[in-house]
Design a protein around this motif. Structure first.
Motif, short mmCIF file in Angstrom:
data_model
loop_
_atom_site.label_atom_id
_atom_site.label_comp_id
_atom_site.label_asym_id
_atom_site.label_seq_id
_atom_site.Cartn_x
_atom_site.Cartn_y
_atom_site.Cartn_z
N THR A 46 -11.05 3.24 5.34
CA THR A 46 -11.46 4.61 5.65
C THR A 46 -10.52 5.63 5.04
OG1 THR A 46 -12.45 3.86 7.73
CG2 THR A 46 -11.98 6.22 7.52
N ARG A 47 -9.21 5.38 5.16
CA ARG A 47 -8.23 6.31 4.60
C ARG A 47 -8.34 6.39 3.09
NH1 ARG A 47 -2.07 5.38 6.23
NH2 ARG A 47 -2.48 3.41 5.13
N ARG A 48 -8.52 5.26 2.43
CA ARG A 48 -8.66 5.28 0.97
C ARG A 48 -9.93 5.99 0.54
NH1 ARG A 48 -6.95 -1.03 -0.43
NH2 ARG A 48 -4.74 -0.84 0.20
N ALA A 49 -11.03 5.74 1.28
CA ALA A 49 -12.29 6.39 0.93
C ALA A 49 -12.18 7.90 1.07
CB ALA A 49 -13.42 5.84 1.81
N LEU A 50 -11.58 8.36 2.16
CA LEU A 50 -11.42 9.81 2.35
C LEU A 50 -10.48 10.40 1.31
CD1 LEU A 50 -11.19 10.03 6.24
CD2 LEU A 50 -13.08 10.76 4.78
N ALA A 51 -9.43 9.66 0.96
CA ALA A 51 -8.48 10.16 -0.04
C ALA A 51 -9.12 10.33 -1.41
CB ALA A 51 -7.28 9.22 -0.14
N SER A 52 -10.17 9.56 -1.69
CA SER A 52 -10.86 9.68 -2.98
C SER A 52 -12.02 10.67 -2.96
CB SER A 52 -11.36 8.31 -3.43
OG SER A 52 -12.29 7.80 -2.49
N VAL A 53 -12.63 10.85 -1.77
CA VAL A 53 -13.80 11.71 -1.67
C VAL A 53 -13.41 13.17 -1.41
CG1 VAL A 53 -15.86 12.21 -0.30
CG2 VAL A 53 -15.32 9.86 -0.93
N LEU A 54 -12.44 13.40 -0.54
CA LEU A 54 -12.09 14.77 -0.14
C LEU A 54 -11.66 15.66 -1.32
CD1 LEU A 54 -10.27 14.17 3.26
CD2 LEU A 54 -12.53 15.15 2.88
N GLY A 60 -7.77 20.94 -4.24
CA GLY A 60 -6.64 21.84 -4.05
C GLY A 60 -6.03 21.79 -2.67
N ALA A 61 -6.80 21.41 -1.65
CA ALA A 61 -6.28 21.39 -0.27
C ALA A 61 -5.64 20.02 -0.01
CB ALA A 61 -7.38 21.68 0.73
N VAL A 62 -4.52 19.74 -0.66
CA VAL A 62 -3.88 18.43 -0.56
C VAL A 62 -3.40 18.17 0.86
CG1 VAL A 62 -2.03 16.99 -1.46
CG2 VAL A 62 -3.20 18.60 -2.98
N THR A 63 -2.81 19.20 1.47
CA THR A 63 -2.29 19.03 2.83
C THR A 63 -3.40 18.70 3.81
OG1 THR A 63 -0.56 20.63 2.31
CG2 THR A 63 -0.93 20.13 4.63
N LEU A 64 -4.52 19.39 3.71
CA LEU A 64 -5.64 19.14 4.61
C LEU A 64 -6.23 17.75 4.38
CD1 LEU A 64 -7.50 20.28 6.78
CD2 LEU A 64 -8.94 21.20 4.96
N HIS A 65 -6.30 17.32 3.13
CA HIS A 65 -6.81 15.99 2.83
C HIS A 65 -5.94 14.92 3.47
CE1 HIS A 65 -8.62 17.86 -1.07
NE2 HIS A 65 -9.23 18.27 0.02
N SER A 66 -4.63 15.07 3.36
CA SER A 66 -3.71 14.11 3.96
C SER A 66 -3.86 14.08 5.47
CB SER A 66 -2.27 14.46 3.57
OG SER A 66 -1.36 13.59 4.20
N LEU A 67 -4.03 15.26 6.09
CA LEU A 67 -4.19 15.31 7.54
C LEU A 67 -5.46 14.60 7.98
CD1 LEU A 67 -3.43 16.39 10.35
CD2 LEU A 67 -4.69 18.48 9.77
N ILE A 68 -6.57 14.88 7.32
CA ILE A 68 -7.85 14.28 7.72
C ILE A 68 -7.80 12.76 7.53
CG2 ILE A 68 -10.30 14.14 7.15
CD1 ILE A 68 -10.21 17.08 6.40
N SER A 69 -7.22 12.30 6.43
CA SER A 69 -7.12 10.86 6.20
C SER A 69 -6.26 10.18 7.25
CB SER A 69 -6.53 10.61 4.80
OG SER A 69 -7.34 11.19 3.80
N THR A 70 -5.14 10.80 7.62
CA THR A 70 -4.26 10.21 8.63
C THR A 70 -4.93 10.18 10.00
OG1 THR A 70 -2.34 11.03 7.41
CG2 THR A 70 -1.99 10.37 9.70
#
Length: 293
Positions: A46-54, A60-70
């Motif tokens: 799930t974390r890898r999929a979100l890290a590639s899709v988001l 540009g929203a790297v911080t938000l992507h990391s938060l959602i994946s975590t």
């Protein structure tokens, strides 16, 4: 001896009961182990999929992507852990854990209000994206270029070189000026001329000095506005617009305008006065000065 035998029998029966219960629970333990392994695998997937899709959905929203994946990773792990406890028949343990998590979360919320406020402000900033890394902003008493946006702080590199970490709560609640978002900025140069100067000539000389100015925006031509009758000069303001990417663009344009005005005034014989002060001394002091004392 009878008491010893009874004690030994009780211990033996107790251990035998535990062994029997363990044997009975062994299938459930194996199922729980498989569930936990599958949960860890699903959480990582799930974390890898979100890290590639988001990044494709909102680049540009790297911080938000990391938060959602975590958060998604942690949520899948929690669901798997609770499901494993259900398989083992530990329903009351699950309820107690949920209640304990709620109480602990409430206590931590009161204890770390500032951290929580900064964290929530960081999430809102990451979602709204009022500025990005590389923008030149002014917030509170700090002015500089954004180097990094975290969930708790914002790293701001000031024009004098210092790195300031501003709490997200202050950035979110306070006024923020983004100088990069419009890609242009007005430069104001303040100056003064002598009272004996011809103001119409002053305007013509200043505007002529701005001819062929580097990267001058022509859709808004330079303006010369006389502003006040000062103590020793009539002051005016030269206003013109330039493309703005970095702070050095603004500072360099202002410096170039000042040099051009000074050269043009020297060539035209226009005086830039400096403040003068008149000292009134008592007669006896003047007399002593006249005698060389």
């Amino acid at each position: 001896m009878i008491e010893i035998h009874r004690t030994f029998d009780l211990l033996s029966n107790k251990l035998l009961g535990w062994v029997q219960q363990f044997i009975l629970l062994l299938p459930n333990l194996l199922i729980t182990l498989l569930v936990l392994v599958a949960t860890v695998f699903a959480a990582r997937l799930t974390r890898r999929a979100l890290a590639s899709v988001l990044p494709r959905v909102s680049p540009g929203a790297v911080t938000l992507h990391s938060l959602i994946s975590t958060l998604a990773y942690a949520a899948v792990l929690l669901v798997g852990a609770f499901f494993g406890l259900e398989v083992l028949g530990l329903d009351k343990t699950v309820t107690s854990l949920l209640a304990g998590v709620g109480i602990i979360g409430l206590a931590l919320g009161f204890a770390f209000q500032d951290i929580a406020a900064n964290f929530i402000s960081g999430i809102i900033i990451a979602v709204q994206r009022p500025f990005t890394v590389g923008d030149v902003i002014q917030t509170d008493s700090f002015f500089g270029t954004i180097e990094r946006i975290n969930l708790r702080t914002l790293d701001l590199r000031q024009v004098t070189g210092e790195l300031v970490r501003v709490p997200n709560r202050k950035v979110f609640e306070g006024a923020v000026t983004n100088f990069t978002v419009t890609t242009r900025r007005r430069v104001d140069v303040e100056c003064g001329v002598a009272y004996s100067s011809d103001l119409a000539q002053v305007r013509e000389v200043v505007l002529a000095a701005m001819q062929d100015f580097p990267e001058l925006l022509t859709d808004q031509p330079p303006q010369v506005m006389f502003t006040a009758f000062a103590d020793s000069a009539i002051t005016f303001s030269l206003r013109f617009w330039i493309p703005y990417r970095r702070q050095v663009d603004y500072v360099g344009a202002k410096s170039e305008a000042i040099m051009r005005i000074k050269r043009a005034f020297d060539a035209a014989g226009i005086v830039i006065p400096f403040p003068m002060r008149t000292l009134e001394l008592p007669a006896e002091v003047l007399a002593r000065l006249g005698r060389g004392l």
